[in-house]
Design a protein around this motif. Sequence first.
Motif, PDB file in Angstrom:
ATOM      1  N   VAL A   1       0.840  -1.199   0.000  1.00 13.95           N
ATOM      2  CA  VAL A   1       0.000   0.000   0.000  1.00 13.95           C
ATOM      3  C   VAL A   1       0.877   1.252   0.000  1.00 13.95           C
ATOM      4  O   VAL A   1       0.574   2.248  -0.675  1.00 13.95           O
ATOM      5  CB  VAL A   1      -0.950  -0.004   1.211  1.00 13.95           C
ATOM      6  N   ARG A   2       1.972   1.200   0.748  1.00 14.84           N
ATOM      7  CA  ARG A   2       2.874   2.351   0.805  1.00 14.84           C
ATOM      8  C   ARG A   2       3.486   2.630  -0.567  1.00 14.84           C
ATOM      9  O   ARG A   2       3.586   3.783  -0.999  1.00 14.84           O
ATOM     10  CB  ARG A   2       3.989   2.108   1.827  1.00 14.84           C
ATOM     11  N   ILE A   3       3.861   1.572  -1.289  1.00 21.89           N
ATOM     12  CA  ILE A   3       4.433   1.740  -2.627  1.00 21.89           C
ATOM     13  C   ILE A   3       3.409   2.377  -3.559  1.00 21.89           C
ATOM     14  O   ILE A   3       3.736   3.286  -4.345  1.00 21.89           O
ATOM     15  CB  ILE A   3       4.906   0.378  -3.183  1.00 21.89           C
ATOM     16  N   MET A   4       2.157   1.909  -3.490  1.00 16.20           N
ATOM     17  CA  MET A   4       1.102   2.493  -4.317  1.00 16.20           C
ATOM     18  C   MET A   4       0.958   3.984  -4.048  1.00 16.20           C
ATOM     19  O   MET A   4       0.914   4.809  -4.977  1.00 16.20           O
ATOM     20  CB  MET A   4      -0.230   1.792  -4.034  1.00 16.20           C
ATOM     21  N   ALA A   5       0.880   4.352  -2.770  1.00 22.30           N
ATOM     22  CA  ALA A   5       0.685   5.750  -2.400  1.00 22.30           C
ATOM     23  C   ALA A   5       1.908   6.596  -2.729  1.00 22.30           C
ATOM     24  O   ALA A   5       1.782   7.720  -3.241  1.00 22.30           O
ATOM     25  CB  ALA A   5       0.356   5.853  -0.910  1.00 22.30           C
ATOM     26  N   ASP A   6       3.088   6.062  -2.447  1.00 18.19           N
ATOM     27  CA  ASP A   6       4.314   6.828  -2.695  1.00 18.19           C
ATOM     28  C   ASP A   6       4.503   7.099  -4.186  1.00 18.19           C
ATOM     29  O   ASP A   6       4.968   8.180  -4.575  1.00 18.19           O
ATOM     30  CB  ASP A   6       5.531   6.081  -2.142  1.00 18.19           C
ATOM     31  N   THR A   7       4.180   6.113  -5.028  1.00 14.24           N
ATOM     32  CA  THR A   7       4.290   6.305  -6.479  1.00 14.24           C
ATOM     33  C   THR A   7       3.369   7.432  -6.931  1.00 14.24           C
ATOM     34  O   THR A   7       3.743   8.274  -7.763  1.00 14.24           O
ATOM     35  CB  THR A   7       3.926   5.004  -7.218  1.00 14.24           C
ATOM     36  N   PHE A   8       2.180   7.458  -6.385  1.00 14.68           N
ATOM     37  CA  PHE A   8       1.166   8.474  -6.684  1.00 14.68           C
ATOM     38  C   PHE A   8       1.666   9.863  -6.276  1.00 14.68           C
ATOM     39  O   PHE A   8       1.661  10.816  -7.074  1.00 14.68           O
ATOM     40  CB  PHE A   8      -0.101   8.086  -5.929  1.00 14.68           C
ATOM     41  N   VAL A   9       2.130   9.993  -5.032  1.00 17.50           N
ATOM     42  CA  VAL A   9       2.583  11.284  -4.505  1.00 17.50           C
ATOM     43  C   VAL A   9       3.846  11.748  -5.221  1.00 17.50           C
ATOM     44  O   VAL A   9       3.978  12.924  -5.586  1.00 17.50           O
ATOM     45  CB  VAL A   9       2.822  11.195  -2.978  1.00 17.50           C
ATOM     46  N   GLU A  10       4.778  10.825  -5.442  1.00 18.31           N
ATOM     47  CA  GLU A  10       6.037  11.190  -6.089  1.00 18.31           C
ATOM     48  C   GLU A  10       5.808  11.631  -7.531  1.00 18.31           C
ATOM     49  O   GLU A  10       6.484  12.536  -8.033  1.00 18.31           O
ATOM     50  CB  GLU A  10       7.007  10.008  -6.045  1.00 18.31           C
ATOM     51  N   GLY A  11       4.836  11.027  -8.209  1.00 19.24           N
ATOM     52  CA  GLY A  11       4.502  11.460  -9.564  1.00 19.24           C
ATOM     53  C   GLY A  11       4.063  12.906  -9.583  1.00 19.24           C
ATOM     54  O   GLY A  11       4.424  13.668 -10.489  1.00 19.24           O
ATOM     55  N   PHE A  12       3.288  13.305  -8.564  1.00 15.96           N
ATOM     56  CA  PHE A  12       2.838  14.693  -8.479  1.00 15.96           C
ATOM     57  C   PHE A  12       4.027  15.619  -8.237  1.00 15.96           C
ATOM     58  O   PHE A  12       4.161  16.663  -8.883  1.00 15.96           O
ATOM     59  CB  PHE A  12       1.806  14.830  -7.351  1.00 15.96           C
ATOM     60  N   ARG A  13       4.891  15.240  -7.302  1.00 20.99           N
ATOM     61  CA  ARG A  13       6.063  16.080  -6.991  1.00 20.99           C
ATOM     62  C   ARG A  13       6.967  16.228  -8.203  1.00 20.99           C
ATOM     63  O   ARG A  13       7.441  17.329  -8.533  1.00 20.99           O
ATOM     64  CB  ARG A  13       6.852  15.470  -5.829  1.00 20.99           C
ATOM     65  N   LYS A  14       7.204  15.118  -8.917  1.00 20.47           N
ATOM     66  CA  LYS A  14       8.097  15.156 -10.065  1.00 20.47           C
ATOM     67  C   LYS A  14       7.514  15.999 -11.194  1.00 20.47           C
ATOM     68  O   LYS A  14       8.273  16.565 -11.999  1.00 20.47           O
ATOM     69  CB  LYS A  14       8.381  13.735 -10.551  1.00 20.47           C
ATOM     70  N   GLY A  15       6.188  16.088 -11.260  1.00 17.59           N
ATOM     71  CA  GLY A  15       5.578  16.948 -12.264  1.00 17.59           C
ATOM     72  C   GLY A  15       6.048  18.380 -12.128  1.00 17.59           C
ATOM     73  O   GLY A  15       6.366  19.053 -13.119  1.00 17.59           O
ATOM     74  N   PHE A  16       6.107  18.876 -10.896  1.00 18.66           N
ATOM     75  CA  PHE A  16       6.610  20.230 -10.656  1.00 18.66           C
ATOM     76  C   PHE A  16       8.096  20.317 -10.987  1.00 18.66           C
ATOM     77  O   PHE A  16       8.565  21.311 -11.556  1.00 18.66           O
ATOM     78  CB  PHE A  16       6.371  20.631  -9.190  1.00 18.66           C
TER      79      PHE A  16
END
Length: 691
Positions: free
Chosen positions: A228-243
């Motif tokens: 679950v942590r990997i799923m959430a971290d991938t989601f959040v990190e994708g947003f951060r990397k967009g910036f």
Amino acid sequence: MDVWGFWKEENERVEERYRLAMDRIGEILREETVEEPYRRFFVRTAEFVMELEGLVERLQQGYLERASLEELKEQDQKLYGDILPEHYGQSYGNPAYGADRLGAEMGPLLSFLYKELRGGIASAYEGKLWELTAAAETFIQVYNLFEGQVPAVLEVRDVLYWYVSDYADQTLRQRLWESFDPRWSFAKDIIMEADLSDLRYLYRFGEHISPSELSVAAFLDSLPEETVRIMADTFVEGFRKGFEVMGRDLSKKKTVLIRYELGFERMIRRAVEGFRKLGLEPLFCRAASQAINQNPNRKVGWHSTSPNKQYDHDHRYDSAVFMGNTFKERKLSVLKAAYEDFKEEASWYAGPAVVETFGEEGFTPEDKKACLALSAHQEAVSRSLDNGAAQLLDRYVPEGETSFTIIAFPRPEIGESFGEIFKETIRINTLGGGLYTRIQQVLIDGLDQADYVRIKGRGANCTDLKIMLHPLTDPEKETVFENCGADVNIPVGEVFTSPRLTGTEGLLHVGKVYINGLQFKDLKLTFKDGFVEDYSCANFDDPESGKRLVKQAIMKNHDRLPMGEFAIGTNTTAYAVAQKYQIPDRLPILIAEKMGPHFAVGDTCYSWAEDLPMYNPDGKEMIARDNEVSALRKTDLSKAYFNCHTDITIPYDELGEIAAHCPDGRVVKIIEDGQFVLEGTEELNEALREM
């Protein structure tokens, strides 16, 4: 959040009106002042409103905390049973049934009213008595028109129009506030505080809870915490990397809007924690249930799976009741005032983070003549309204200061292999970007030599397209294609450009593709000088019905749309998984677009941000951010954007070739017979060979 305390002042202001309205509607059940067949409509609808009144009382008394799972399921059935597929044929929510029983013109209007009243379910759960009161009083107004005589259709339409228009200050303003202000925490409180192992929590949202939501929640509850942590971290990190990749300053932002489908709360809880570590407080706004705020093509916000997709489809153009120039000016005026009031909250907004789902069987809607539809004039007004609203949004939330991310996971409807496919999807979503970045650069180096690209189908696929590319003035510093990693659009795997429109021409053909919740069969779009000139699909026996569906769902009611994007997907791993489980037609465009060349009709990927530089990992500036249409923003902003962007993918197995044609006559082959053939890209074929 104690919603009754949160809205205490507003509810006290309308409480007397609410009580009077409910008392009056209760009397309708016993009266016989309206003749049949209309009396039956008013009695059945009054019974539903009385169910809402009882729901409000139970919610205020803490019913959700003490009810058993079976009791909650029974309540869900009472609230949503009427529009479920098995009952929809005799529901007044069905415009065709309404037209058959109440008249071709009157029936759809009363069906509109019934749907607006059904929006009271969300109002009840969120403690908004003023929304319930407004809809209930409108129901009484319409009922009064029918007492003693049958009114003219125009009289009923007028009441409905003024209901939407008069309450626009509240409904539009409230929607905007919930989208920007983190103090509205109805859904967030459930996500962060509920015992997610007790599936009763799902019924606290006030959405229809199907076996799918229950299965997803139970499945996520069974997963190891690390998964679950990997799923959430991938989601959040994708947003951060967009910036990061766009060179935008995330530190200036304070909020992020999370949109998802119910059942994924365990992942979303971890994502909330992740976003907070980035300094962002998540926002949660329910998908709109009122016609004034609804998007005709998709749900925007958190929601459950639809109780009935045909019901949603039948009411997608309910705005026909009120759409016109007067309403357009009214809505834009209210939005402008609301944006001004919330300009500080709007400045905090970093963008949306979206979790999509896939796996349901392809939905082909029934084409019903009884449904409300926009006239040609209303279509034009609606497009103008969308354009004006987009300009307001960009003024208060500039595109160049925000980003986004989207990720997708399967639902149980995908079949017996749901668990395996879910785990494979996690693997696909977390594929490392380094390999793809390197190989995609090889593709770009080949494509940058060309002045146009030729794409041809194979077998039954009749695609034959010529895509014109922007010229490079300094190849050492410039590129025509963006090297897309696993940031905003998860998973990794594409290179894309905005084509030159002049000279772009030919036929785009796909045997089967899933777009905006609809499955299109034998979809064909013909381009001339970059614009869609003709289109069709084989979803219906009647060609005109198919053409109408394409216009509504893909063309977004525009007569012509330009090709806003040409891309080559490189995620052969995703394609191999799709073939292994025989689910290519079940995948969302988010994944499908990485599994072959895709083409978007509408705006470019850089709409509203064309003047902001974009650089690839090799340091070259991506210069193909404009086309001949978006360039019009410099002289007439109203002509530059269509406010839509719809991707269509040709899968590898339908693909004959992609070849870059150079000015000196050389032809650089990229793909041939579904295989990557450009030297340096051969690794992408490994997943295909393993199939």
